[in-house]
Design a protein around this motif. Structure first.
Motif, PDB file in Angstrom:
ATOM      1  N   LYS A  10      93.829 -36.565 -25.381  1.00 15.62           N
ATOM      2  CA  LYS A  10      93.664 -36.384 -24.266  1.00 15.62           C
ATOM      3  C   LYS A  10      92.097 -34.926 -24.714  1.00 15.62           C
ATOM      4  O   LYS A  10      93.221 -34.360 -25.855  1.00 15.62           O
ATOM      5  N   ARG A  12      90.025 -31.473 -25.644  1.00  8.64           N
ATOM      6  CA  ARG A  12      89.424 -31.209 -26.490  1.00  8.64           C
ATOM      7  C   ARG A  12      89.404 -31.826 -27.939  1.00  8.64           C
ATOM      8  O   ARG A  12      87.934 -31.727 -28.357  1.00  8.64           O
ATOM      9  N   LEU A  13      90.780 -31.970 -28.320  1.00  6.55           N
ATOM     10  CA  LEU A  13      90.222 -32.404 -30.079  1.00  6.55           C
ATOM     11  C   LEU A  13      90.223 -34.115 -30.095  1.00  6.55           C
ATOM     12  O   LEU A  13      90.613 -33.988 -30.833  1.00  6.55           O
ATOM     13  N   ALA A  54      98.999 -32.492 -27.093  1.00  2.00           N
ATOM     14  CA  ALA A  54      98.862 -31.837 -28.600  1.00  2.00           C
ATOM     15  C   ALA A  54     100.140 -30.675 -28.858  1.00  2.00           C
ATOM     16  O   ALA A  54     100.281 -30.588 -29.973  1.00  2.00           O
ATOM     17  N   GLY A  55     100.520 -30.404 -27.952  1.00  3.55           N
ATOM     18  CA  GLY A  55     101.630 -29.564 -27.643  1.00  3.55           C
ATOM     19  C   GLY A  55     103.039 -29.849 -27.822  1.00  3.55           C
ATOM     20  O   GLY A  55     103.672 -29.539 -28.371  1.00  3.55           O
ATOM     21  N   GLY A  72      96.488 -27.938 -33.277  1.00  2.56           N
ATOM     22  CA  GLY A  72      96.187 -26.397 -33.604  1.00  2.56           C
ATOM     23  C   GLY A  72      97.378 -25.501 -33.951  1.00  2.56           C
ATOM     24  O   GLY A  72      98.434 -25.833 -33.813  1.00  2.56           O
ATOM     25  N   ASP A  74      98.099 -22.944 -33.897  1.00  2.00           N
ATOM     26  CA  ASP A  74      98.542 -22.324 -32.619  1.00  2.00           C
ATOM     27  C   ASP A  74     100.081 -22.193 -32.764  1.00  2.00           C
ATOM     28  O   ASP A  74     101.581 -21.749 -32.518  1.00  2.00           O
ATOM     29  N   GLY A  96      87.900 -26.903 -32.760  1.00  2.00           N
ATOM     30  CA  GLY A  96      89.279 -26.531 -31.774  1.00  2.00           C
ATOM     31  C   GLY A  96      89.659 -25.515 -32.496  1.00  2.00           C
ATOM     32  O   GLY A  96      90.722 -24.678 -32.835  1.00  2.00           O
ATOM     33  N   GLN A  97      88.484 -23.908 -33.570  1.00  3.97           N
ATOM     34  CA  GLN A  97      88.908 -22.975 -34.228  1.00  3.97           C
ATOM     35  C   GLN A  97      88.502 -22.287 -32.348  1.00  3.97           C
ATOM     36  O   GLN A  97      88.300 -22.153 -31.778  1.00  3.97           O
ATOM     37  N   ALA A  98      90.084 -21.119 -32.140  1.00  2.00           N
ATOM     38  CA  ALA A  98      89.840 -20.648 -30.879  1.00  2.00           C
ATOM     39  C   ALA A  98      91.436 -18.706 -32.110  1.00  2.00           C
ATOM     40  O   ALA A  98      92.386 -19.461 -32.649  1.00  2.00           O
ATOM     41  N   LYS A 137     101.803 -17.883 -22.585  1.00  4.15           N
ATOM     42  CA  LYS A 137     102.600 -19.144 -23.023  1.00  4.15           C
ATOM     43  C   LYS A 137     103.158 -19.043 -24.624  1.00  4.15           C
ATOM     44  O   LYS A 137     104.244 -20.521 -24.925  1.00  4.15           O
ATOM     45  N   ILE A 178      94.962 -18.381 -25.968  1.00  5.05           N
ATOM     46  CA  ILE A 178      93.852 -18.402 -27.158  1.00  5.05           C
ATOM     47  C   ILE A 178      91.802 -18.400 -26.295  1.00  5.05           C
ATOM     48  O   ILE A 178      92.421 -18.445 -24.994  1.00  5.05           O
ATOM     49  N   SER A 180      88.296 -18.626 -27.072  1.00  2.00           N
ATOM     50  CA  SER A 180      86.826 -18.753 -28.274  1.00  2.00           C
ATOM     51  C   SER A 180      85.711 -18.697 -27.918  1.00  2.00           C
ATOM     52  O   SER A 180      85.217 -17.293 -28.678  1.00  2.00           O
ATOM     53  N   SER A 201      93.642 -19.503 -34.602  1.00  2.00           N
ATOM     54  CA  SER A 201      93.805 -21.232 -34.947  1.00  2.00           C
ATOM     55  C   SER A 201      92.596 -22.159 -35.458  1.00  2.00           C
ATOM     56  O   SER A 201      91.868 -21.599 -34.973  1.00  2.00           O
TER      57      SER A 201
END
Ligand SMILES: Nc1ncnc2c1ncn2[C@@H]1O[C@H](COP(=O)(O)OP(=O)(O)OP(=O)(O)O)[C@@H](O)[C@H]1O
Ligand SMILES: O=P(O)(O)OC[C@H]1O[C@H](OP(=O)(O)OP(=O)(O)O)[C@H](O)[C@@H]1O
Length: 229
Positions: A10, A12-13, A54-55, A72, A74, A96-98, A137, A178, A180, A201
């Motif tokens: 789910k 943004r990625l 993602a994590g 990412g 990161d 997903g640039q940040a 985090k 992060i 953006s 990232s």
């Protein structure tokens, strides 16, 4: 056995990851109900889709439970010590640039650099009797970056979301998070230190170095690599 491809389930990625593969002739789709985390891969044989947060993708890659995964930079750098030994970067994906940055209240007119932060943190401790708190985090990356930069008198406090709000809420004096567009920082009256960019990232496709690659996984991996050209 099949080659396991981990994609964010789910957020943004997810959609951009699906679109990235689609452009290369590989169709990823979610199957079942909206809430069911099952998926399907068309356009290349022997690949199964694993939908994950993602994590969690860095840990699954490092454990060898998935062969390929999108997440990412990161999250890989934060969650995997000596990440190069556990995963290989296959391709940066261009979304997903940040930037992971350190920010302080915009009203701290004397604090614009890490040296200023170091001076401010010593003064803060002398005055308040406790260390200047930085909410984040990204504990490993921030500690390493600040220690290398010679900033000593700080304490990291954990914030898993809405980190920019911790300064207003008085649970921290500074943040590392992060950014953006920079809108969240501006809205919360925070400014980035001029030398406070810890990491740039973006969403990246990674390959696990620890997963088992039998003949069928090797074949599927080669087929995917050919598409990436
Ligand atoms: N504002 C942003 N713009 C672009 N990319 C971002 C932004 N914020 C975070 N990211 C990137 O998106 C990736 C996933 O972060 P995100 O916060 O979307 O995950 P998440 O949805 O919290 O994951 P989880 O499912 O684990 O909760 C990270 O690599 C991060 O760098
Ligand atoms: O620079 P900007 O474009 O404003 O984006 C930055 C924000 O995006 C992310 O938050 P997210 O939306 O993931 O919410 P979170 O607070 O739950 O992490 C990140 O943690 C920042 O708060």
């Amino acid at each position: 056995m099949s080659l396991k491809l981990g994609v964010p389930s789910k957020g943004r990625l997810m959609e951009k990851s699906f679109a990235w593969f689609e452009k290369r002739g590989i169709t990823l789709s979610r199957t079942g109900s909206d809430r069911e985390y099952a998926g399907h891969v068309d356009g290349v044989d022997g690949v199964s889709l694993v939908l994950l947060s993602a994590g969690e993708i860095p840990r699954e890659l490092a454990a060898g439970r998935i062969h390929l995964g999108i997440t990412g930079t990161d999250l890989v750098h934060e969650k995997l010590p000596r990440w190069e030994q556990q995963v290989q970067e296959v391709a940066p994906l261009g979304f997903g640039q940040a930037d992971l940055i350190i920010a302080v209240p915009a009203c701290w007119v004397d604090v614009d650099t890490l040296d200023d932060l170091d001076a401010a943190s010593s003064a803060f401790r002398a005055r308040h009797g406790h260390r200047l708190r930085i909410a984040t985090k990204y504990h490993r990356l921030v500690r390493e970056f600040l220690t290398d930069a010679g900033v000593a008198d700080f304490a990291l406090v954990d914030s898993q979301g809405a980190t920019e709000g911790t300064v207003k809420n008085e649970t921290a004096e500074a943040i590392a998070d992060i950014t953006s567009t920079g809108e969240t920082l501006r809205a919360n009256h925070l400014k980035i230190l001029s030398d406070g960019v810890i990491l740039k990232s973006q969403a990246t496709l990674w390959r696990s170095r620890t997963a088992a690659y039998g003949p069928s996984e090797k074949k599927a991996l080669d087929a995917i690599m050919e598409r990436l050209g």
